[in-house]
Write a protein that holds these residues in place. Structure first.
Motif, PDB file in Angstrom:
ATOM      1  N   UNK A  54       0.803  -1.234   0.000  1.00 51.30           N
ATOM      2  CA  UNK A  54       0.000   0.000   0.000  1.00 51.30           C
ATOM      3  C   UNK A  54       0.834   1.281   0.000  1.00 51.30           C
ATOM      4  N   UNK A  55       2.107   1.174   0.391  1.00 53.16           N
ATOM      5  CA  UNK A  55       2.966   2.345   0.507  1.00 53.16           C
ATOM      6  C   UNK A  55       4.002   2.424  -0.612  1.00 53.16           C
ATOM      7  N   UNK A  56       4.059   1.418  -1.451  1.00 49.10           N
ATOM      8  CA  UNK A  56       5.185   1.242  -2.377  1.00 49.10           C
ATOM      9  C   UNK A  56       5.515   2.495  -3.175  1.00 49.10           C
ATOM     10  N   UNK A  57       4.502   3.163  -3.678  1.00 50.01           N
ATOM     11  CA  UNK A  57       4.726   4.336  -4.524  1.00 50.01           C
ATOM     12  C   UNK A  57       4.886   5.621  -3.729  1.00 50.01           C
ATOM     13  N   UNK A  58       4.738   5.534  -2.400  1.00 46.12           N
ATOM     14  CA  UNK A  58       4.794   6.740  -1.569  1.00 46.12           C
ATOM     15  C   UNK A  58       6.006   6.780  -0.646  1.00 46.12           C
ATOM     16  N   UNK A  59       6.783   5.703  -0.639  1.00 45.06           N
ATOM     17  CA  UNK A  59       7.982   5.692   0.203  1.00 45.06           C
ATOM     18  C   UNK A  59       9.021   6.635  -0.396  1.00 45.06           C
ATOM     19  N   UNK A  60       9.559   7.489   0.448  1.00 47.26           N
ATOM     20  CA  UNK A  60      10.583   8.441   0.011  1.00 47.26           C
ATOM     21  C   UNK A  60      11.993   7.897   0.218  1.00 47.26           C
ATOM     22  N   UNK A  61      12.161   7.102   1.277  1.00 46.03           N
ATOM     23  CA  UNK A  61      13.481   6.585   1.660  1.00 46.03           C
ATOM     24  C   UNK A  61      13.336   5.159   2.163  1.00 46.03           C
ATOM     25  N   UNK A  62      14.237   4.279   1.725  1.00 52.20           N
ATOM     26  CA  UNK A  62      14.312   2.920   2.253  1.00 52.20           C
ATOM     27  C   UNK A  62      15.761   2.628   2.602  1.00 52.20           C
ATOM     28  N   UNK A  63      15.991   2.288   3.870  1.00 49.76           N
ATOM     29  CA  UNK A  63      17.308   1.877   4.349  1.00 49.76           C
ATOM     30  C   UNK A  63      17.206   0.416   4.774  1.00 49.76           C
ATOM     31  N   UNK A  64      17.984  -0.441   4.132  1.00 46.74           N
ATOM     32  CA  UNK A  64      17.989  -1.876   4.427  1.00 46.74           C
ATOM     33  C   UNK A  64      19.312  -2.211   5.101  1.00 46.74           C
ATOM     34  N   UNK A  65      19.258  -2.740   6.318  1.00 47.43           N
ATOM     35  CA  UNK A  65      20.436  -2.897   7.170  1.00 47.43           C
ATOM     36  C   UNK A  65      21.022  -4.301   7.055  1.00 47.43           C
ATOM     37  N   UNK A  66      22.294  -4.366   6.659  1.00 46.79           N
ATOM     38  CA  UNK A  66      22.976  -5.646   6.429  1.00 46.79           C
ATOM     39  C   UNK A  66      24.374  -5.649   7.027  1.00 46.79           C
ATOM     40  N   UNK A  67      25.009  -6.822   6.974  1.00 43.70           N
ATOM     41  CA  UNK A  67      26.411  -6.997   7.328  1.00 43.70           C
ATOM     42  C   UNK A  67      27.098  -7.828   6.239  1.00 43.70           C
ATOM     43  N   UNK A  68      28.395  -7.625   6.095  1.00 44.82           N
ATOM     44  CA  UNK A  68      29.260  -8.537   5.339  1.00 44.82           C
ATOM     45  C   UNK A  68      30.212  -9.150   6.351  1.00 44.82           C
ATOM     46  N   UNK A  69      30.211 -10.468   6.465  1.00 47.08           N
ATOM     47  CA  UNK A  69      30.977 -11.138   7.521  1.00 47.08           C
ATOM     48  C   UNK A  69      31.984 -12.114   6.931  1.00 47.08           C
ATOM     49  N   UNK A  70      32.925 -12.558   7.771  1.00 45.08           N
ATOM     50  CA  UNK A  70      33.887 -13.567   7.328  1.00 45.08           C
ATOM     51  C   UNK A  70      33.189 -14.863   6.929  1.00 45.08           C
ATOM     52  N   UNK A  71      32.036 -15.151   7.552  1.00 42.64           N
ATOM     53  CA  UNK A  71      31.325 -16.380   7.200  1.00 42.64           C
ATOM     54  C   UNK A  71      30.703 -16.313   5.811  1.00 42.64           C
ATOM     55  N   UNK A  72      30.645 -15.143   5.219  1.00 43.01           N
ATOM     56  CA  UNK A  72      30.205 -15.078   3.824  1.00 43.01           C
ATOM     57  C   UNK A  72      31.121 -15.929   2.948  1.00 43.01           C
ATOM     58  N   UNK A  73      32.416 -15.919   3.257  1.00 39.92           N
ATOM     59  CA  UNK A  73      33.371 -16.711   2.481  1.00 39.92           C
ATOM     60  C   UNK A  73      33.601 -18.105   3.061  1.00 39.92           C
ATOM     61  N   UNK A  74      33.533 -18.243   4.374  1.00 37.48           N
ATOM     62  CA  UNK A  74      33.819 -19.544   4.974  1.00 37.48           C
ATOM     63  C   UNK A  74      32.627 -20.493   4.919  1.00 37.48           C
ATOM     64  N   UNK A  75      31.400 -19.950   4.830  1.00 38.84           N
ATOM     65  CA  UNK A  75      30.202 -20.798   4.846  1.00 38.84           C
ATOM     66  C   UNK A  75      29.223 -20.479   3.727  1.00 38.84           C
ATOM     67  N   UNK A  76      28.785 -19.245   3.635  1.00 39.88           N
ATOM     68  CA  UNK A  76      27.598 -18.970   2.824  1.00 39.88           C
ATOM     69  C   UNK A  76      27.854 -19.014   1.321  1.00 39.88           C
ATOM     70  N   UNK A  77      28.943 -18.465   0.849  1.00 42.16           N
ATOM     71  CA  UNK A  77      29.210 -18.562  -0.586  1.00 42.16           C
ATOM     72  C   UNK A  77      29.591 -19.981  -1.006  1.00 42.16           C
ATOM     73  N   UNK A  78      30.357 -20.732  -0.203  1.00 42.39           N
ATOM     74  CA  UNK A  78      30.553 -22.148  -0.546  1.00 42.39           C
ATOM     75  C   UNK A  78      29.245 -22.940  -0.564  1.00 42.39           C
ATOM     76  N   UNK A  79      28.359 -22.662   0.388  1.00 43.71           N
ATOM     77  CA  UNK A  79      27.070 -23.350   0.405  1.00 43.71           C
ATOM     78  C   UNK A  79      26.254 -22.989  -0.837  1.00 43.71           C
ATOM     79  N   UNK A  80      26.296 -21.722  -1.234  1.00 39.89           N
ATOM     80  CA  UNK A  80      25.570 -21.293  -2.431  1.00 39.89           C
ATOM     81  C   UNK A  80      26.087 -22.022  -3.670  1.00 39.89           C
ATOM     82  N   UNK A  81      27.404 -22.129  -3.798  1.00 32.92           N
ATOM     83  CA  UNK A  81      27.975 -22.826  -4.950  1.00 32.92           C
ATOM     84  C   UNK A  81      27.555 -24.292  -4.952  1.00 32.92           C
ATOM     85  N   UNK A  82      27.593 -24.915  -3.771  1.00 37.76           N
ATOM     86  CA  UNK A  82      27.178 -26.316  -3.680  1.00 37.76           C
ATOM     87  C   UNK A  82      25.703 -26.468  -4.011  1.00 37.76           C
TER      88      UNK A  82
END
Length: 305
Positions: free
Chosen positions: A161-189
């Motif tokens: 209902x707000x999609x066309x009326x939102x002025x600002x969207x901030x999406x909060x994330x992290x980049x961690x060491x586990x991105x390389x040790x776990x998550x990207x290897x899991x994605x490839x598998x």
């Protein structure tokens, strides 16, 4: 893990089927509690804000209710600011940064913007400290019609209902060491492809929308965050996580095309924060403060422009 090693689940070169997904899910163990860390805090906001239950995930008993926190004095004449955290549940400071922003700073913007804050989009992943949902689906590649991720589908319905009326969207994330040790290897598998090692940037950076870039806005947010924690430098290729640096600490993605959370509205200003909690130069507290600082700086910029 290096490119010559295999992930523990699946057959190299063969995408996962139901058996592999089930085996992956069976290895996930609850390490913290959404009810204790998130729901109890949201409950404490009821005297100051409207609390909306916008969905429920039936992954386990008990199920996971999904909550948004909304400005009580909602005024359709004011700009709408959307803040989301925990799309990737393992990215802790996004969840707690959203909660702290509500608790300590949201009142400052009363009467100036309408706030809609979703602190934890993916509660199962928050509890088991994972990137995916139980079906090995990445919610942050699933924000599109008929989404296979119920977390993404529920948020899309909330925001519609707000999609066309939102002025600002901030999406909060992290980049961690586990991105390389776990998550990207899991994605490839999972996808049956070879894992190619990447490089984790040391510091805070932002992801802009390549379809509608707002470089000055991104730089204003980074200038505020730099007072709290260090900004990630480009690597030797002039990139951060494989994308060209378009301004110090800023890269761009086609947000809507990739099904990313930051692309779910028509907001003129969009950004995805990326904190590096594994840096020897940053503490967990600094990461939370950096997220809160980014949200406040983003709102301040929009109000000034």
């Amino acid at each position: 893990m290096n490119s010559g090693e295999h992930y523990a689940i699946g057959t190299p070169g063969t995408p996962w089927a139901a058996a592999e997904i089930s085996a992956w899910r069976a290895r996930r163990q609850r390490q913290r509690r959404y009810a204790d860390d998130v729901l109890s805090v949201i409950e404490s906001f009821r005297t100051r804000f409207d609390i909306i239950e916008y969905g429920r995930l039936e992954y386990a008993a008990p199920s996971y209710p999904l909550f948004a926190v909304r400005s009580r004095a909602w005024n359709d004449a004011l700009p709408i600011v959307l803040v989301t955290g925990g799309v990737h549940g393992y990215e802790t400071s996004g969840v707690h940064g959203a909660l702290r922003f509500i608790d300590r700073h949201a009142a400052h913007y009363a009467g100036r913007v309408n706030l809609l804050v979703v602190p934890c989009v993916s509660p199962w992943a928050y509890e088991v400290i994972q990137r995916w949902n139980p079906d090995a689906i990445d919610p942050n590649r699933s924000f599109f019609g008929d989404s296979p991720a119920p977390e993404s589908a529920a948020l899309l319905q909330l925001v519609a209902p707000y999609r066309d009326r939102v002025r600002l969207h901030v999406d909060l994330h992290e980049t961690t060491d586990t991105d390389e040790s776990e998550f990207r290897p899991a994605l490839a598998a999972r996808d049956g492809v070879a894992y190619e090692p990447g490089e984790i940037p040391d510091g805070f950076y932002l992801v802009d929308d390549s379809a509608h870039p707002q470089t000055a806005f991104q730089q204003a947010v980074l200038a505020a965050v730099a007072q709290v924690t260090h900004i990630a430098p480009a690597d030797r290729k002039g990139e951060i996580i494989g994308s060209p640096v378009v301004a110090p600490g800023v890269i761009e993605y086609p947000l809507e095309q990739l099904g990313l959370c930051a692309g779910i509205t028509q907001a003129a200003y969009k950004t995805t924060t990326e904190v590096y909690p594994d840096s020897p130069s940053a503490t967990p507290e600094q990461c939370i403060v950096a997220q809160v600082t980014a949200v406040c700086a983003a709102i301040d910029y929009v109000l000034e422009h």
